[in-house]
Design a protein around this motif. Structure first.
Motif, PDB file in Angstrom:
ATOM      1  N   PRO A  25      22.035  12.057 -10.228  1.00 40.35           N
ATOM      2  CA  PRO A  25      20.986  13.712 -10.971  1.00 40.35           C
ATOM      3  C   PRO A  25      21.226  14.285  -9.919  1.00 40.35           C
ATOM      4  O   PRO A  25      20.422  14.572  -8.215  1.00 40.35           O
ATOM      5  CB  PRO A  25      20.267  12.870 -11.569  1.00 40.35           C
ATOM      6  CG  PRO A  25      19.431  11.565 -11.092  1.00 40.35           C
ATOM      7  CD  PRO A  25      21.245  11.352  -9.503  1.00 40.35           C
ATOM      8  N   LEU A  31      16.949  21.080  -9.670  1.00 42.92           N
ATOM      9  CA  LEU A  31      16.656  21.452 -10.518  1.00 42.92           C
ATOM     10  C   LEU A  31      15.873  22.906 -10.878  1.00 42.92           C
ATOM     11  O   LEU A  31      15.555  23.289 -12.104  1.00 42.92           O
ATOM     12  CB  LEU A  31      15.764  20.538 -12.097  1.00 42.92           C
ATOM     13  CG  LEU A  31      16.388  19.036 -12.042  1.00 42.92           C
ATOM     14  CD1 LEU A  31      15.416  18.426 -12.199  1.00 42.92           C
ATOM     15  CD2 LEU A  31      17.452  19.625 -13.366  1.00 42.92           C
ATOM     16  N   GLU A  57      27.678  13.070 -12.321  1.00 45.74           N
ATOM     17  CA  GLU A  57      26.798  14.076 -12.744  1.00 45.74           C
ATOM     18  C   GLU A  57      26.233  15.187 -12.515  1.00 45.74           C
ATOM     19  O   GLU A  57      25.350  16.597 -12.752  1.00 45.74           O
ATOM     20  CB  GLU A  57      25.349  12.782 -12.454  1.00 45.74           C
ATOM     21  CG  GLU A  57      24.357  13.753 -13.691  1.00 45.74           C
ATOM     22  CD  GLU A  57      24.216  13.252 -15.166  1.00 45.74           C
ATOM     23  OE1 GLU A  57      23.288  13.815 -15.433  1.00 45.74           O
ATOM     24  OE2 GLU A  57      25.363  13.055 -15.638  1.00 45.74           O
ATOM     25  N   ARG A  58      26.314  14.716 -11.128  1.00 45.06           N
ATOM     26  CA  ARG A  58      24.875  16.264 -10.077  1.00 45.06           C
ATOM     27  C   ARG A  58      26.732  17.570 -10.560  1.00 45.06           C
ATOM     28  O   ARG A  58      25.384  18.429 -10.751  1.00 45.06           O
ATOM     29  CB  ARG A  58      24.695  16.644  -9.281  1.00 45.06           C
ATOM     30  CG  ARG A  58      25.760  16.481  -8.227  1.00 45.06           C
ATOM     31  CD  ARG A  58      25.545  15.318  -6.183  1.00 45.06           C
ATOM     32  NE  ARG A  58      26.710  15.069  -6.009  1.00 45.06           N
ATOM     33  CZ  ARG A  58      27.859  14.087  -5.677  1.00 45.06           C
ATOM     34  NH1 ARG A  58      27.393  13.228  -6.417  1.00 45.06           N
ATOM     35  NH2 ARG A  58      29.059  14.166  -5.321  1.00 45.06           N
ATOM     36  N   LYS A  60      28.280  18.506 -13.236  1.00 45.67           N
ATOM     37  CA  LYS A  60      28.074  17.913 -14.355  1.00 45.67           C
ATOM     38  C   LYS A  60      27.031  18.469 -14.880  1.00 45.67           C
ATOM     39  O   LYS A  60      26.108  20.397 -15.838  1.00 45.67           O
ATOM     40  CB  LYS A  60      28.564  17.006 -15.408  1.00 45.67           C
ATOM     41  CG  LYS A  60      28.648  17.393 -16.652  1.00 45.67           C
ATOM     42  CD  LYS A  60      28.282  15.675 -17.017  1.00 45.67           C
ATOM     43  CE  LYS A  60      27.643  14.530 -17.478  1.00 45.67           C
ATOM     44  NZ  LYS A  60      28.780  13.574 -17.711  1.00 45.67           N
ATOM     45  N   ALA A  61      25.764  18.586 -14.173  1.00 44.79           N
ATOM     46  CA  ALA A  61      24.497  18.965 -14.973  1.00 44.79           C
ATOM     47  C   ALA A  61      24.071  20.835 -14.425  1.00 44.79           C
ATOM     48  O   ALA A  61      23.796  21.468 -15.244  1.00 44.79           O
ATOM     49  CB  ALA A  61      23.290  18.181 -14.264  1.00 44.79           C
ATOM     50  N   TYR A  64      25.909  22.747 -16.745  1.00 45.97           N
ATOM     51  CA  TYR A  64      26.198  22.334 -18.295  1.00 45.97           C
ATOM     52  C   TYR A  64      24.424  23.738 -17.972  1.00 45.97           C
ATOM     53  O   TYR A  64      24.337  24.426 -18.472  1.00 45.97           O
ATOM     54  CB  TYR A  64      25.350  21.636 -18.639  1.00 45.97           C
ATOM     55  CG  TYR A  64      26.462  20.594 -18.874  1.00 45.97           C
ATOM     56  CD1 TYR A  64      27.307  20.594 -19.566  1.00 45.97           C
ATOM     57  CD2 TYR A  64      25.817  18.862 -19.883  1.00 45.97           C
ATOM     58  CE1 TYR A  64      28.627  19.771 -19.966  1.00 45.97           C
ATOM     59  CE2 TYR A  64      26.776  17.658 -19.406  1.00 45.97           C
ATOM     60  CZ  TYR A  64      28.042  19.081 -20.333  1.00 45.97           C
ATOM     61  OH  TYR A  64      29.287  17.998 -20.501  1.00 45.97           O
TER      62      TYR A  64
END
Length: 161
Positions: A25, A31, A57-58, A60-61, A64
């Motif tokens: 993540p 973030l 995941e990284r 895709k995040a 998004y």
């Protein structure tokens, strides 16, 4: 004209060194940086009509988060397993398959493939940092025609710039 923004994923977490790389993540820094970098695109006037992302995941995040800030539907983000640690040639093949009615595209993924693609298209960079963005424009109507011969550097941005 076609516009392409190569967008490296935000900083990922290494809290669990045994975690499968594909599932890692975003870290706290990632973030924090992803929304800031999305806002920089917004200030630049970037209005993308196509998002293509590695399915890691990284990446895709990051896609998004960026989509949310640029008012692009997350459900329209195209995820591709072939972009996970892809070579420059694989990434360029994916770009050339983008529908021609799309004009401003963000591609989210990984190094070293992104560094290789930037250099292949005539950009100079030692290392595209996490959450880094490298924009190119192409004076073409067809994504199949994009390549080193018609790539123009648009901008380069990254969190510490």
């Amino acid at each position: 004209m076609k516009s392409l923004i190569i967008y490296r994923h935000a900083k990922s977490s290494w809290d669990d060194p045994y975690m499968d790389d594909h599932k890692r993540p975003l870290a706290i820094r990632g973030l924090r940086d992803a929304p800031r970098m999305a806002q920089r695109l917004k200030k630049r006037g970037v209005s993308p009509d196509y998002f293509l992302s590695s399915d890691a995941e990284r990446a895709k995040a990051t896609a998004y988060i960026t989509a949310e800030h640029l008012h692009f539907s997350k459900t329209d983000v195209i995820l591709s397993s072939s972009l996970y640690h892809a070579t420059a040639n694989t990434i360029l093949k994916a770009v050339r398959k983008i529908p021609n009615d799309k004009h401003t595209v963000l591609v989210f993924g990984h190094n070293p493939g992104f560094n290789e693609l930037i250099e292949k298209l005539g950009g100079e960079i030692d290392n595209l940092p996490t959450c880094g963005q490298f924009g190119f424009t192409f004076e073409v109507d067809d994504w199949m025609a994009t390549g080193p011969d018609n790539a123009e550097i648009w901008f380069v941005d990254y969190p510490k710039k």
